[in-house]
Design an enzyme around this catalytic site. Structure first.
Site, PDB file in Angstrom:
ATOM      1  N   ASP A  26       0.855  -1.172   0.000  1.00 17.06           N
ATOM      2  CA  ASP A  26       0.000   0.000   0.000  1.00 17.06           C
ATOM      3  C   ASP A  26       0.899   1.232   0.000  1.00 17.06           C
ATOM      4  O   ASP A  26       1.908   1.264   0.701  1.00 17.06           O
ATOM      5  CB  ASP A  26      -0.864  -0.009   1.277  1.00 17.06           C
ATOM      6  CG  ASP A  26      -2.289   0.420   0.997  1.00 17.06           C
ATOM      7  OD1 ASP A  26      -2.459   1.545   0.507  1.00 17.06           O
ATOM      8  OD2 ASP A  26      -3.216  -0.355   1.283  1.00 17.06           O
ATOM      9  N   ASP A  44      -3.117   4.741  -2.229  1.00 14.77           N
ATOM     10  CA  ASP A  44      -4.163   5.215  -1.327  1.00 14.77           C
ATOM     11  C   ASP A  44      -4.596   6.655  -1.587  1.00 14.77           C
ATOM     12  O   ASP A  44      -3.750   7.541  -1.725  1.00 14.77           O
ATOM     13  CB  ASP A  44      -3.602   5.118   0.106  1.00 14.77           C
ATOM     14  CG  ASP A  44      -4.639   5.419   1.161  1.00 14.77           C
ATOM     15  OD1 ASP A  44      -5.536   4.589   1.332  1.00 14.77           O
ATOM     16  OD2 ASP A  44      -4.552   6.485   1.798  1.00 14.77           O
ATOM     17  N   GLU A 102      -6.541   3.969  -5.830  1.00 19.90           N
ATOM     18  CA  GLU A 102      -7.815   4.158  -5.144  1.00 19.90           C
ATOM     19  C   GLU A 102      -8.294   5.558  -5.506  1.00 19.90           C
ATOM     20  O   GLU A 102      -7.821   6.537  -4.938  1.00 19.90           O
ATOM     21  CB  GLU A 102      -7.656   4.030  -3.624  1.00 19.90           C
ATOM     22  CG  GLU A 102      -9.008   4.059  -2.936  1.00 19.90           C
ATOM     23  CD  GLU A 102      -8.991   4.561  -1.495  1.00 19.90           C
ATOM     24  OE1 GLU A 102      -9.909   4.223  -0.752  1.00 19.90           O
ATOM     25  OE2 GLU A 102      -8.064   5.300  -1.124  1.00 19.90           O
ATOM     26  N   HIS A 156     -11.243  -3.515   2.756  1.00 17.05           N
ATOM     27  CA  HIS A 156     -11.146  -3.196   4.187  1.00 17.05           C
ATOM     28  C   HIS A 156     -11.913  -1.937   4.591  1.00 17.05           C
ATOM     29  O   HIS A 156     -11.958  -1.609   5.766  1.00 17.05           O
ATOM     30  CB  HIS A 156      -9.664  -3.033   4.547  1.00 17.05           C
ATOM     31  CG  HIS A 156      -9.069  -1.810   3.909  1.00 17.05           C
ATOM     32  ND1 HIS A 156      -8.915  -1.687   2.545  1.00 17.05           N
ATOM     33  CD2 HIS A 156      -8.642  -0.647   4.433  1.00 17.05           C
ATOM     34  CE1 HIS A 156      -8.404  -0.503   2.278  1.00 17.05           C
ATOM     35  NE2 HIS A 156      -8.220   0.154   3.400  1.00 17.05           N
ATOM     36  N   ASP A 157     -12.449  -1.204   3.622  1.00 14.37           N
ATOM     37  CA  ASP A 157     -13.208   0.011   3.934  1.00 14.37           C
ATOM     38  C   ASP A 157     -14.711  -0.203   3.773  1.00 14.37           C
ATOM     39  O   ASP A 157     -15.485   0.743   3.912  1.00 14.37           O
ATOM     40  CB  ASP A 157     -12.828   1.147   2.962  1.00 14.37           C
ATOM     41  CG  ASP A 157     -11.439   1.698   3.220  1.00 14.37           C
ATOM     42  OD1 ASP A 157     -10.944   1.569   4.346  1.00 14.37           O
ATOM     43  OD2 ASP A 157     -10.859   2.262   2.266  1.00 14.37           O
TER      44      ASP A 157
END
Ligand code: TEU
Ligand code: CA
Length: 555
Positions: free
Chosen positions: A98, A199, A256, A328-329
């Protein structure tokens, strides 16, 4: 379209804190990941994205990095990381990390130095801006609630944080910052990483005028995304990032990207795009409430189907998007997108099939392959996530009861996906011998890897067959490069499309409805490649789909 090494890969996201704990401290670790590489290989995974494992105070679970060059002690050591790289390579698997470079942690040395000398060079690493009339420079609301500005102690300045106040935004206008970040990215790529998941990257460009917007909530603030959507110039930064780092290594990158401007897909994933691919968040965006989780509308099947098909069509001429049902969000896909009557093994296999055979790079989130579901927490204290705590408060402030606010969290909380991986029906689902950092979903006795491994008909074994089909010698060409053509769109609750090229035509058809449905095939079935029910009912030129049935047919 020029072919790339990553086009045919199937990816898996590991949320390290919740994957597997090997030393009993209740926190997943690198040893745990290494020990499960064979499990992932058997599933058919080629590429693993690991959520942040850098040194961090974990205010936002590692998305607040205090040292980009160090592995968090909680997860292990750099030696163990190198071992992971090596072991992955031995299995012909790729590791993707990430990359969190919109912001760092307030404990990062740069920010500490900036606070110590707010007029000095390190203050230029961040946005230290003078307040207006004794107040913050603008009325931006951060993603996690409250003002996006926090005052710099001992000054009349404020620093900008789009996320938590412990996540100060890095100043991308400063060439020194960019250079240091690029150097760090190259350092990791030189180690042998395959690439990065990037991210919150759209946020790196700020409107330096920091104009206020019309308030959009009772707090008198306006969502900071309004600035992101109105400012120009992110492309320049992203092009430079690519040129200075990824491009030199032929790295794989998945961005993202929320709040992208209309028509910008080409710039992001086209031939000379900033990234290899970006996630298609169309389905996730459907449940963004007007003011928060509490006023999000339930997702309608037709809307869900149509955003997915729209994204497929848009990407086709341009490049590849990455498809997910959860991460994960987000809450668990099986709890969110399956109608209640389909929330069973059959339904989970159905959504897996319609998602993984789409055109694009499939990303499976840990636990999805065994059908993990949302987790009911008894009280707000059982949640850990900073976003959930804020959204709970937002709901209360809007006049909802505690019970209603908890219900909104149950539906939307990021912790739904973050509960520990369910490996077995042993204590704590075999995740840890100690006390897990976040509660284990009580359904682990029924839903766990040990029960499903090798058991005919299990969700896990179905995932293996599904991935194997996608990657099979004979069909991979059409599943990777074939176009995606929606069909039977006039039929309510039917999710169906062809994957096709000049020589092959595959029908993927699923019934998300409660009643059985009969579809007339356009041409005779040559072969049934996969289905989630024992005897696929193809009779002549008709296929009968029971509720929650899916079938993959070569025509
Ligand atoms: O998420 C960025 C982001 O936009 C999220 O806040 C998203 O809007 C929200 O989670 C939807 O529910 C990334 C990471 O994926 C997230 O885990 C981090 O908290 C965030 O960046 C800050 O780094
Ligand atoms: Ca551990």
């Amino acid at each position: 379209m020029e072919r790339k090494w990553w086009h045919d890969k199937v990816a898996y996201q590991i949320y390290p804190k919740s994957f597997l704990d090997t030393n009993g401290d209740g926190i997943g670790d690198l040893r745990g990941i290494i020990s499960k590489l064979d499990y992932l290989k058997a599933l058919g995974i080629d590429m693993i994205w690991i959520s942040p494992i850098y040194k961090s105070p974990f205010v936002d679970q590692g998305y607040d990095i205090s040292d980009y060059y160090a592995i968090a002690e909680e997860f292990g050591t750099m030696e163990e990381f190198d071992e992971l790289l090596l072991e992955a390579k031995r299995r012909d698997m790729h590791i993707v990390m990430d990359l969190v470079i919109n912001h760092c942690s307030d404990k990062h040395e740069w920010f500490q130095k900036a606070l110590a000398d707010p007029e000095g060079e390190y203050a230029e690493y961040f946005y230290f801006v003078k307040g207006k009339d004794g107040k913050a420079p603008s009325n931006y609301r951060s993603y996690f609630g409250g003002s996006a500005w926090e005052s710099v102690p001992g000054t009349d300045k404020y620093y900008l944080h789009m996320f938590a106040k412990e996540q100060p935004d890095l100043n991308w206008e400063n060439p020194v910052v960019r250079e240091k970040l690029f150097e760090m990215v190259n350092w990791w790529l030189d180690k042998g990483l395959a690439g990065f998941r990037i991210d919150a990257i759209i946020n790196i460009k700020k409107d330096l005028e920091f104009k206020s917007f019309e308030p959009d909530g009772p707090d008198g603030l306006a969502m900071c995304t309004k600035m992101v959507e109105s400012v120009e110039g992110v492309d320049k930064f992203l092009a430079e990032l690519k040129r200075e780092t990824f491009e030199k290594h032929d790295a794989f990158t998945v961005g993202e990207v929320f709040n992208m401007k209309e028509g910008a897909l080409e710039t992001f994933v086209g031939k000379d795009g900033h990234f290899s691919t970006i996630f298609d968040f169309g389905p996730q965006i459907l449940s963004f409430g007007g003011h928060g989780w509490y006023d999000a509308e339930p997702i309608k099947f037709e809307d869900w189907r149509s955003v997915i098909f729209k994204a497929q069509k848009e990407a086709e001429e341009i490049g590849f998007e990455a498809n997910i049902i959860e991460n994960h969000d987000e809450p668990r896909g099986a709890s969110r997108f399956l109608p209640e009557y389909c929330q069973n093994d059959m339904g989970k296999k159905m959504i897996a099939t319609t998602s993984i055979l789409l055109r694009g790079i499939p990303f499976i989130f840990q636990g999805q392959e065994i059908g993990m579901m949302n987790c009911k927490m008894e009280s707000i204290d059982e949640y850990d996530d900073i976003n959930t705590k804020d959204q709970y408060q937002v709901a209360l402030d809007a006049g909802l009861s505690e019970e209603e606010a908890m219900h909104a969290c149950y539906k939307h909380s990021r912790d739904n996906a973050r509960t520990p991986m369910q490996w077995s029906d042993d204590v704590q689902a075999g995740f840890t011998s100690g006390t897990p950092w976040l509660k284990v979903n009580p359904n682990y006795k029924e839903i766990n890897v040990k029960d499903q491994e090798g058991r005919e008909g299990s969700v896990l074994e179905y995932y293996k067959r599904l991935i194997a089909l996608r990657k099979s010698e004979y069909y991979k060409e059409v599943f990777v490069y074939g176009s995606c053509v929606p069909v039977y769109e006039d039929k309510d609750m039917i999710f169906a499309y062809y994957r096709q090229n000049e020589t092959q035509k595959i029908l993927i058809a699923a019934n998300y409805g409660e009643e059985a449905c009969t579809l007339k095939l356009e041409s005779p079935a040559k072969k049934i490649l996969l289905s989630n029910f024992p005897e696929p009912k193809v009779q002549g030129d008709e296929v009968i789909l029971a509720s929650a049935a899916v079938v993959v047919i070569e025509l």
